[in-house]
Design an enzyme around this catalytic site. Structure first.
Site, PDB file in Angstrom:
ATOM      1  N   LYS A  60       0.918  -1.328  -0.003  1.00  0.00           N
ATOM      2  CA  LYS A  60       0.161   0.020   0.292  1.00  0.00           C
ATOM      3  C   LYS A  60       0.924   1.180  -0.025  1.00  0.00           C
ATOM      4  O   LYS A  60       0.581   2.083   0.570  1.00  0.00           O
ATOM      5  CB  LYS A  60      -1.064  -0.007   1.265  1.00  0.00           C
ATOM      6  CG  LYS A  60      -1.879  -1.244   1.181  1.00  0.00           C
ATOM      7  CD  LYS A  60      -2.944  -1.097   2.481  1.00  0.00           C
ATOM      8  CE  LYS A  60      -3.798  -2.387   2.404  1.00  0.00           C
ATOM      9  NZ  LYS A  60      -4.508  -2.765   1.368  1.00  0.00           N
ATOM     10  N   CYS A  61       1.822   1.225  -0.964  1.00  0.00           N
ATOM     11  CA  CYS A  61       2.728   2.271  -1.053  1.00  0.00           C
ATOM     12  C   CYS A  61       2.962   2.720  -2.263  1.00  0.00           C
ATOM     13  O   CYS A  61       2.463   2.326  -3.346  1.00  0.00           O
ATOM     14  CB  CYS A  61       4.257   1.723  -0.727  1.00  0.00           C
ATOM     15  SG  CYS A  61       5.795   2.887  -1.050  1.00  0.00           S
ATOM     16  N   GLY A  62       3.270   4.241  -2.375  1.00  0.00           N
ATOM     17  CA  GLY A  62       3.283   4.956  -3.574  1.00  0.00           C
ATOM     18  C   GLY A  62       4.174   4.255  -4.668  1.00  0.00           C
ATOM     19  O   GLY A  62       4.298   4.128  -5.936  1.00  0.00           O
TER      20      GLY A  62
END
Length: 188
Positions: A60-62
């Site tokens: 759930k990271c850019g």
């Protein structure tokens, strides 16, 4: 004062000497970890004679789309001796909150990941995994030491188990300098 084996090992880790399973680590891969399915893996045996890229990953990271680039590297270089190893960690912004089975399902369905994935660990702090302690300590990795700064930091380990390059999170797997470093190590 009487110190237990665990307390002594803890003090040595704090002092910058990575230990795994009660022994001093000779390389970043001199450790047994669990794979994404919970099975123990002796990394030094599994990756003996291979070039390995260790990457702390998060769902759930850019930078999560880097999974696609890592898979492309895997597809391009696996038959030449490269092993990509994803190491899930929830140390940065709680961006890897899932269980190992959640992570495995996400990686396979969203990005078609076929490279190796390990069980979720900590890559910094008091509960740092011994492999990451080795990778980040000045005493064991003087050339590339320093704390992991965010998700998708990449450590390149040569066929002898030595760290030969480190790439920050914003450096994508497809970056020319990453590909050139991999090709150079595979050619040795």
């Amino acid at each position: 004062m009487k110190l237990t084996h665990v307390a002594v090992a803890g003090l040595l880790v704090i002092a910058g000497i990575a230990f795994a399973e009660g022994k001093k680590m000779k390389s970043a891969l001199d450790v047994t970890m669990k794979d994404i399915d919970g099975k123990p893996v002796e990394l030094a045996k599994k990756y003996d004679g291979k070039v390995v890229m260790l990457v702390n990953v998060a769902s759930k990271c850019g930078m999560t789309p880097q999974y696609a680039g890592l898979e492309k590297l895997h597809e391009k270089f696996a038959d030449k001796g490269l092993r990509i190893v994803g190491v899930p960690a929830n140390n940065f912004g709680s961006q890897e909150p899932g269980t190992d089975s959640d992570i495995k399902e996400f990686c396979s369905t969203k990005y078609g990941v076929k490279f190796d994935m390990l069980s979720k660990v900590s890559v910094k702090g008091d509960d740092i995994n011994p492999m990451y302690q080795y990778l980040t300590a000045k005493e064991t990795n003087p050339k590339f030491a320093g704390p992991v700064t965010w998700n998708f930091e990449k450590f390149l380990v040569n066929k002898k188990g030595e760290v030969v390059a480190r790439f920050g999170p914003k450096v994508t797997p497809e970056d020319k300098k990453v590909v050139e470093a991999i090709e150079a190590e595979l050619a040795k």
